[in-house]
Design a protein around this motif. Structure first.
Motif, PDB file in Angstrom:
ATOM      1  N   TYR A 428       0.830  -1.211   0.000  1.00 37.86           N
ATOM      2  CA  TYR A 428       0.000   0.000   0.000  1.00 37.86           C
ATOM      3  C   TYR A 428       0.862   1.258   0.000  1.00 37.86           C
ATOM      4  O   TYR A 428       0.591   2.198  -0.746  1.00 37.86           O
ATOM      5  CB  TYR A 428      -0.934  -0.003   1.209  1.00 37.86           C
ATOM      6  CG  TYR A 428      -1.759   1.270   1.319  1.00 37.86           C
ATOM      7  CD1 TYR A 428      -2.814   1.524   0.452  1.00 37.86           C
ATOM      8  CD2 TYR A 428      -1.447   2.226   2.284  1.00 37.86           C
ATOM      9  CE1 TYR A 428      -3.549   2.690   0.539  1.00 37.86           C
ATOM     10  CE2 TYR A 428      -2.182   3.407   2.385  1.00 37.86           C
ATOM     11  CZ  TYR A 428      -3.227   3.630   1.508  1.00 37.86           C
ATOM     12  OH  TYR A 428      -3.955   4.787   1.598  1.00 37.86           O
ATOM     13  N   HIS A 429       1.878   1.307   0.836  1.00 42.60           N
ATOM     14  CA  HIS A 429       2.749   2.486   0.926  1.00 42.60           C
ATOM     15  C   HIS A 429       4.185   2.002   1.133  1.00 42.60           C
ATOM     16  O   HIS A 429       4.735   2.069   2.242  1.00 42.60           O
ATOM     17  CB  HIS A 429       2.316   3.369   2.090  1.00 42.60           C
ATOM     18  CG  HIS A 429       2.633   4.822   1.895  1.00 42.60           C
ATOM     19  ND1 HIS A 429       3.821   5.250   1.328  1.00 42.60           N
ATOM     20  CD2 HIS A 429       1.934   5.965   2.192  1.00 42.60           C
ATOM     21  CE1 HIS A 429       3.841   6.571   1.289  1.00 42.60           C
ATOM     22  NE2 HIS A 429       2.702   7.027   1.805  1.00 42.60           N
ATOM     23  N   PRO A 430       4.861   1.513   0.057  1.00 43.86           N
ATOM     24  CA  PRO A 430       6.191   0.906   0.233  1.00 43.86           C
ATOM     25  C   PRO A 430       7.257   1.905   0.683  1.00 43.86           C
ATOM     26  O   PRO A 430       8.127   1.564   1.488  1.00 43.86           O
ATOM     27  CB  PRO A 430       6.506   0.331  -1.148  1.00 43.86           C
ATOM     28  CG  PRO A 430       5.627   1.093  -2.091  1.00 43.86           C
ATOM     29  CD  PRO A 430       4.396   1.433  -1.325  1.00 43.86           C
ATOM     30  N   LEU A 434       9.540   1.373   4.122  1.00 43.78           N
ATOM     31  CA  LEU A 434      10.978   1.122   4.083  1.00 43.78           C
ATOM     32  C   LEU A 434      11.767   2.226   4.768  1.00 43.78           C
ATOM     33  O   LEU A 434      12.782   1.956   5.436  1.00 43.78           O
ATOM     34  CB  LEU A 434      11.426   0.969   2.629  1.00 43.78           C
ATOM     35  CG  LEU A 434      10.848  -0.244   1.887  1.00 43.78           C
ATOM     36  CD1 LEU A 434      11.285  -0.237   0.427  1.00 43.78           C
ATOM     37  CD2 LEU A 434      11.260  -1.542   2.562  1.00 43.78           C
ATOM     38  N   THR A 435      11.342   3.468   4.610  1.00 41.51           N
ATOM     39  CA  THR A 435      12.098   4.576   5.197  1.00 41.51           C
ATOM     40  C   THR A 435      11.898   4.680   6.711  1.00 41.51           C
ATOM     41  O   THR A 435      12.786   5.168   7.417  1.00 41.51           O
ATOM     42  CB  THR A 435      11.685   5.899   4.536  1.00 41.51           C
ATOM     43  OG1 THR A 435      10.270   6.065   4.657  1.00 41.51           O
ATOM     44  CG2 THR A 435      12.088   5.892   3.066  1.00 41.51           C
ATOM     45  N   LYS A 436      10.729   4.245   7.217  1.00 42.70           N
ATOM     46  CA  LYS A 436      10.434   4.365   8.642  1.00 42.70           C
ATOM     47  C   LYS A 436      10.308   3.000   9.314  1.00 42.70           C
ATOM     48  O   LYS A 436       9.540   2.816  10.250  1.00 42.70           O
ATOM     49  CB  LYS A 436       9.155   5.164   8.849  1.00 42.70           C
ATOM     50  CG  LYS A 436       9.245   6.589   8.328  1.00 42.70           C
ATOM     51  CD  LYS A 436       7.994   7.374   8.646  1.00 42.70           C
ATOM     52  CE  LYS A 436       8.121   8.816   8.172  1.00 42.70           C
ATOM     53  NZ  LYS A 436       6.905   9.610   8.494  1.00 42.70           N
ATOM     54  N   LEU A 437      11.086   2.049   8.818  1.00 40.43           N
ATOM     55  CA  LEU A 437      11.026   0.701   9.368  1.00 40.43           C
ATOM     56  C   LEU A 437      11.412   0.639  10.843  1.00 40.43           C
ATOM     57  O   LEU A 437      10.751  -0.060  11.623  1.00 40.43           O
ATOM     58  CB  LEU A 437      11.902  -0.237   8.535  1.00 40.43           C
ATOM     59  CG  LEU A 437      11.841  -1.720   8.906  1.00 40.43           C
ATOM     60  CD1 LEU A 437      10.415  -2.243   8.769  1.00 40.43           C
ATOM     61  CD2 LEU A 437      12.784  -2.528   8.020  1.00 40.43           C
ATOM     62  N   PRO A 438      12.442   1.345  11.300  1.00 38.99           N
ATOM     63  CA  PRO A 438      12.756   1.296  12.751  1.00 38.99           C
ATOM     64  C   PRO A 438      11.613   1.815  13.628  1.00 38.99           C
ATOM     65  O   PRO A 438      11.345   1.253  14.695  1.00 38.99           O
ATOM     66  CB  PRO A 438      13.989   2.188  12.862  1.00 38.99           C
ATOM     67  CG  PRO A 438      14.613   2.154  11.518  1.00 38.99           C
ATOM     68  CD  PRO A 438      13.467   2.085  10.558  1.00 38.99           C
ATOM     69  N   ASP A 439      10.936   2.885  13.186  1.00 37.39           N
ATOM     70  CA  ASP A 439       9.807   3.405  13.964  1.00 37.39           C
ATOM     71  C   ASP A 439       8.648   2.418  13.987  1.00 37.39           C
ATOM     72  O   ASP A 439       7.926   2.302  14.991  1.00 37.39           O
ATOM     73  CB  ASP A 439       9.345   4.738  13.393  1.00 37.39           C
ATOM     74  CG  ASP A 439      10.424   5.814  13.477  1.00 37.39           C
ATOM     75  OD1 ASP A 439      11.278   5.698  14.371  1.00 37.39           O
ATOM     76  OD2 ASP A 439      10.409   6.739  12.648  1.00 37.39           O
TER      77      ASP A 439
END
Length: 452
Positions: A428-430, A434-439
């Motif tokens: 849906y929003h790749p 990917l950019t906020k994977l740690p959060d």
């Protein structure tokens, strides 16, 4: 069993009391034997009480009072929801309708004599006649109006009881926060015909009443423990429907001829560009917005579904308006979910309902409500029990809203609970994923969720 014995004792008390006060009690069934009318004729007043059965439990739904010692009551032989009353030299025809009243779109309100049973369906699913809490009044409640989380109860003793924060009320019996009395100049016969109560603010409402034997649109205001009639506008015909759109507040009024009008600043204006001669009288009505185009969705007594004046469906049994979809049930025992983010002319075609928007149901299922804040849909079965489902179109839309607001914990909980493919979270929003994977991982505190 218990209900029959209770009804017998109640009837004996009424008859014995009537004999002592020189009054008479008459009971009459409608043509379908599902509504019982109890007529109590006293020396100065006459009372008409209407009982109906729900889940093998009898409930008092309406109570009318007339300032006369003699009336003539007659059920209609063709329409089970119509009855006729002759009061002195006047004749009044009543048309009953069954409507699901909700507060904040999720809390149901069911009239039961001097109590209104409430249940917050967003957190629990309790079938009637059981309920989570009861709004208690001093007399029978005849009409209910809601505005946000507040409810107005119009009672048979010429009073309006206001309850605040109904959806967050505690369990048990609840007394009204404030009580208002209708002004003395308002005639009692007109009061018995008040209906279609629509709240605009916490102190202002619109309703329809019978004034001088003609339907009139009244503007009511609450002030100093009293209800005042601010304005009175005579209608050209009998008003059969009045509905308010929950988001925009637009109020639509339908007359007996089928004509549709928009109520704007206390005045009636023709609805959109519809041809008044092509309008059809509806038994159930909703106001929906398809891509910024506001239309009236109506279902007739023959289960025909219309969009304004255009015939849409031949076998619609119930409708419910969700924040993002319009839900329909049909005689083919299916539930259809029509998205509102498309033009109205596309929604009327088969392209407006995708394959995932059709779901099989149990025979005779009816829509009760749909929670606009989630994907919950409540249906009532023919046996009276309630069922909670999560239609896939509503669920996917709900998951997309959670991802947009970065609530990945709720997304994971819903995906696991409803067995949705986990790839939906990434697809849906790749870029955001990917950019906020740690959060995202920091929100998943349960170790079994992120284990390999």
């Amino acid at each position: 069993g218990i209900n029959a014995e209770y009804g017998k004792q109640w009837y004996q008390r009424r008859v014995r009391g009537a004999q002592r006060t020189r009054a008479s009690v008459t009971t009459l069934w409608n043509c379908s034997s599902n509504i019982l009318a109890v007529i109590y004729e006293g020396q100065d007043q006459c009372h008409v009480m209407l009982y109906s059965c729900s889940n093998y439990c009898w409930q008092l739904k309406q109570h009318y009072t007339y300032e006369t010692g003699n009336i003539t009551f007659l059920w209609d032989h063709e329409d089970e929801h119509r009855f006729h009353i002759a009061v002195d030299s006047r004749y009044i025809c009543y048309q009953l309708t069954s409507k699901i009243i909700t507060c904040s779109s999720t809390t149901t309100l069911v009239i039961d004599d001097k109590k209104v049973n409430t249940t917050p369906m967003s957190t629990m699913c309790i079938p009637p006649p059981m309920s989570y809490s009861q709004l208690v009044t001093n007399s029978t409640c005849n009409t209910i109006g809601c505005h946000g989380d507040d409810a107005w109860l119009l009672c048979s003793d010429r009073k309006i009881c206001r309850f605040n924060n109904v959806s967050h009320s505690p369990p048990g019996e609840i007394l009204p926060d404030e009580s208002y009395t209708l002004e003395r100049e308002f005639p009692l016969d007109s009061y018995t015909c008040i209906r279609h109560l629509v709240m605009v603010t916490q102190s202002k409402a619109y309703c329809v009443a019978l004034v001088n034997d003609v339907d009139a649109l009244l503007t009511l205001e609450l002030s100093d423990k009293e209800v005042f009639v601010v304005s009175c506008m005579t209608l050209e015909d009998t008003a059969v429907n009045m509905i308010q759109h929950p988001q925009s507040g637009t109020i639509v009024v339908q007359l007996y001829s089928g004509e549709l009008f928009e109520l704007h600043d206390g005045m009636l204006e023709p609805w959109g560009s519809v041809n008044m001669r092509e309008c059809v009288r509806f038994s159930e009505m909703e106001v929906a917005v398809f891509e910024e185009e506001m239309v009236v969705i109506g279902r007739t007594s023959f289960n025909h579904l219309y969009m304004d004046t255009r015939l849409w469906n031949y076998d619609c049994t119930s409708i419910s308006l969700h924040k993002t979809h319009l839900l329909l049930t049909s005689h083919s025992h299916t539930l259809m979910c029509v998205a509102l983010n498309q033009p109205a002319h596309v929604a009327r075609t088969t392209e407006g309902v995708v394959d995932t928007g059709i779901r099989s149901l149990e025979r005779g299922s009816r829509l009760v409500l749909s929670d606009p804040t989630s994907s919950r849909v409540i249906l009532q079965m023919p046996r009276g029990n309630l069922e909670l489902i999560h239609p896939r179109p509503l669920l996917l839309t709900y998951l997309a809203q959670l991802i947009d607001t970065f609530q990945y914990r709720k997304v994971f909980e819903s995906v696991r609970k409803h067995r949705v493919n986990m790839n939906f979270i990434l697809d849906y929003h790749p870029e955001q994923f990917l950019t906020k994977l740690p959060d995202i991982l920091s929100q998943l505190t349960i170790s079994t969720w992120n284990c390999s």
